[in-house]
Every structure is written in C-alpha cells, then in structure tokens.
Design an enzyme around this catalytic site. Sequence first.
Site, PDB file in Angstrom:
ATOM      1  N   THR A  98     -10.043  14.669   9.043  1.00 14.35           N
ATOM      2  CA  THR A  98     -11.446  14.882   9.359  1.00 14.35           C
ATOM      3  C   THR A  98     -12.370  13.909   8.659  1.00 14.35           C
ATOM      4  O   THR A  98     -13.532  13.817   8.998  1.00 14.35           O
ATOM      5  CB  THR A  98     -11.874  16.314   8.970  1.00 14.35           C
ATOM      6  OG1 THR A  98     -11.569  16.532   7.588  1.00 14.35           O
ATOM      7  CG2 THR A  98     -11.120  17.331   9.815  1.00 14.35           C
TER       8      THR A  98
ATOM      9  N   THR B  16       4.832   6.323   2.939  1.00 10.53           N
ATOM     10  CA  THR B  16       3.817   5.819   3.856  1.00 10.53           C
ATOM     11  C   THR B  16       3.426   4.519   3.214  1.00 10.53           C
ATOM     12  O   THR B  16       2.423   4.406   2.556  1.00 10.53           O
ATOM     13  CB  THR B  16       2.590   6.728   3.950  1.00 10.53           C
ATOM     14  OG1 THR B  16       3.017   7.985   4.409  1.00 10.53           O
ATOM     15  CG2 THR B  16       1.592   6.201   4.955  1.00 10.53           C
TER      16      THR B  16
ATOM     17  N   GLU C 261      -1.397  10.175  -4.568  1.00 10.81           N
ATOM     18  CA  GLU C 261      -2.677  10.797  -4.236  1.00 10.81           C
ATOM     19  C   GLU C 261      -3.038  11.895  -5.244  1.00 10.81           C
ATOM     20  O   GLU C 261      -2.300  12.854  -5.429  1.00 10.81           O
ATOM     21  CB  GLU C 261      -2.621  11.378  -2.824  1.00 10.81           C
ATOM     22  CG  GLU C 261      -2.586  10.297  -1.760  1.00 10.81           C
ATOM     23  CD  GLU C 261      -2.336  10.811  -0.362  1.00 10.81           C
ATOM     24  OE1 GLU C 261      -2.613  10.067   0.586  1.00 10.81           O
ATOM     25  OE2 GLU C 261      -1.838  11.940  -0.206  1.00 10.81           O
TER      26      GLU C 261
ATOM     27  N   ASN D 224      -5.565  15.474   1.173  1.00 13.68           N
ATOM     28  CA  ASN D 224      -4.787  15.702   2.383  1.00 13.68           C
ATOM     29  C   ASN D 224      -5.369  16.781   3.276  1.00 13.68           C
ATOM     30  O   ASN D 224      -5.142  16.790   4.484  1.00 13.68           O
ATOM     31  CB  ASN D 224      -3.338  16.014   2.013  1.00 13.68           C
ATOM     32  CG  ASN D 224      -2.606  14.749   1.603  1.00 13.68           C
ATOM     33  OD1 ASN D 224      -2.198  13.953   2.436  1.00 13.68           O
ATOM     34  ND2 ASN D 224      -2.472  14.531   0.300  1.00 13.68           N
TER      35      ASN D 224
ATOM     36  N   LYS E  38       0.865  -1.174   0.000  1.00 12.81           N
ATOM     37  CA  LYS E  38       0.000   0.000   0.000  1.00 12.81           C
ATOM     38  C   LYS E  38       0.899   1.221   0.000  1.00 12.81           C
ATOM     39  O   LYS E  38       2.032   1.200   0.487  1.00 12.81           O
ATOM     40  CB  LYS E  38      -0.938   0.015   1.208  1.00 12.81           C
ATOM     41  CG  LYS E  38      -0.288   0.182   2.578  1.00 12.81           C
ATOM     42  CD  LYS E  38       0.042   1.576   3.015  1.00 12.81           C
ATOM     43  CE  LYS E  38      -1.156   2.487   2.991  1.00 12.81           C
ATOM     44  NZ  LYS E  38      -0.754   3.880   3.459  1.00 12.81           N
TER      45      LYS E  38
END
Length: 401
Positions: free
Chosen positions: A401, A188, A274, A396, A177
């Site tokens: 949230t 990450t 991303e 991001n 991942k």
Amino acid sequence: MVKEDKAGVTYAKGFKAAGVKAGIKKSGNPDFALIVSDTDAAVAGTFTQNKVAAAPVYVSKKVVKSGSAKAIVANSGCANACTGQQGMDDAEKTAALAAAQLGITADDVIVASTGVIGVTLPMDKIATGIKTAAAALDENGSKDAANAIITTDTYIKSLTTDIIIDGKEVHIGAIAKGAGMIQPNMATMLCFITTDANIDQVRLQLALSAIIEKSFNMISVDGDMSTNDMVVVLANGQAGNRKIVKDDEDFKIFYNALAELCCKMAQKVAADGEGATKFLTINIHNAKNFADAKKVGMSIANSPLVKTAFFGQDPNWGRVLCAAGYSGADMVPEKTVVKFGNITVYADGTGAAFDKKALQKVMAEHDIVIDIDLNIGSTDATVWSCDLSYEYVKINGEYHT
C-alpha cells in the site's frame, strides 16, 4: 582485500553504469539501472529456486546459457512476477529496447526486476528509463546504479577487491540490493558483479555456483524465498591476464577473491534486514557434515522466537537449543555447547553459570556472535542473520500500500 567502495561495478576496466529515475517507484526515487561492458563478456549466473519465478529470471537464464553478455538492465518497484505471458513479453521487450539503444543484440542483455509481485511493468516508463540511463552511462556511475536497484534497503551495498593474476592487476566489483524475503537460497536479492579477469565461461560458472553455497545461500532475514533472485557475473577479460581455463593456481586466486567478496556482500545483506537492530553471526562447529551444520545454523536463524529474543536482548538460550534440536541434523544435547559472545550459556546438558552483567553487555551490542559446538564431527559452517523487530512488521504490513 574486499573494501566498501562506491566504484562497485565500474571498478573493473571496461565497464560503465548509470542509475536514473524512470517513474516506476511511487516515491520518485531512482528506479532504473544499467551496467554495460565495452566488450563481450563471459557471463555466469545463479537464480531463485522458487517455482514461482519472475519473467526476468527466465529471460536472463537464457542469456547465461548462451555464455556471453554485454549489459544488465534492472528496475526496482515492480517485480514483473506472476504476470503471465504479458510479463514474459515485457521482459523480452525490455531486453530488445536496451539492445537497440546500445547497438547490441537482445540475447546479450541480462534483465532483472524487483518490487511488488503481480503488477505488470509500465513499459512506457521502462523505455524512458533505458533511453535516459544509456545517455547517462559513466565510468563513475556505479553509485547511481546501486541506488537505483534498492527497495526497502537502508543503504546501498557496493564492494570492490583486486588481485594479481599472471602478473596483471585484476579488478572485481559488485553492487547488490536485499533486505527482506531473504532465505532460503539467496534472497529478494539482486547482485551484479563485474570483473576484468580473463576467464573461461565454464570456469566462471563453476566458481560462482560453488561460492553461492557458502555465501548468499547462508543468510536469512525472514525465511521467505523470493521470485526474482539472481546473482550475475560479467567477466570481460580486459585485465589482460592469461585466460583461466582450468583449475590451476590462477583459478584459485580468482576463486578466493570472488568468494571473499560474495561472503562480505552476503553479510551486508543480512545486516540490513528489514527493521533489523541486531546482526547475528551463527557459527556451527564440529558437525558431522556441512549439510547438518547448515541445517542447525538456518534453523536457529529462521526461528521467530530466537530472532525476537535477540531483539528484546533476552539471552534465552533455550530457544537456540530448541531450534537446533528440531533442525533435522544429528546432534546430542549433552555434547552440545552454546555460547553468546564467547560466554557459555549451555553445556553438559543444562544451563551454565555465567556473569549476568557481562552477558547483558553482549546482548546490547549490534553485532552478536552465537557459537554452537555440536562436538560430534569436524565440519563447521557460518550463517548470517538478524533479529525480528516491530519495524519489520510495519514495513511488510505497508509494503503493497
């Protein structure tokens, strides 16, 4: 030959896997993975170089140092990073719970986490995930495990390859991942690799450490180094080949196969950056040494101005040249040649004449190759990256949230 294959970490003999919903993610998606070898396996690993490392990194480093392991547990949704002593206790408890469920010892369990930093593990859900995953272990469970470790990834990443060593068919498979906080030095990123090769643990670690330098350490999405990165290999020896204990021809065959798999996986991670709309391959040619070649490649890959130019399909070679110039590597502008998709855009110290329509076509593609020829040495390197889009900011900006 490396291929995309849902068999992933269960491609090699003697491995089972599972991926389940433990309720860690707010989305309700699968979030807990378990990979188990039927027998003891040699283990090798590389980890984040961030001084703010997550609790599972410390626990897993100890397991790798022991030389053998039988299981990997991984959760997504909670990084268990910056969580103090509670985080360490929870990581160790995760290993202990998994060990008890599997009938092995805690020091045989690699622990991995990914997700939001600064939040402690919901241990009741972790316990449920372990029990559920253990019951779901299957020789075809790799796809579920791959799905359970992703966060902002847009697709699962699963590869396999096979080779012949000592007349025996040896299998290697992997899942990973990673889509953000990518570079420097891995991402990450969690990558789990399994193989039925019979190989000495020392040789396995030597191979992985060397391979990482030209695969996972050559990718960049955003220039951020994560707290949780790890690449772990389990080798259980069930292929039955003569044990690899030295740098002989058998070792070279294994090394080359593992290197190809890691490079392919690294590319898949970079391509899934991303919000990415472009996959950038940055080839540096004729540098004085590998360190300089990497500096130039990473400087270009990490430049927000370069990345946004490619997002906007703007052939702004000045940004590329500028990034190369401040990289810290030796270079001579007048000797440097810059190409986008085999079209020369800079040479002899100035912009080159080019077919604008042909270049527009290159810039509109998803996969774009950038070639930088420094012409001052004989060493090459390749870095893989992506563009920087509006969607990256949105992902991001809303992540916590």
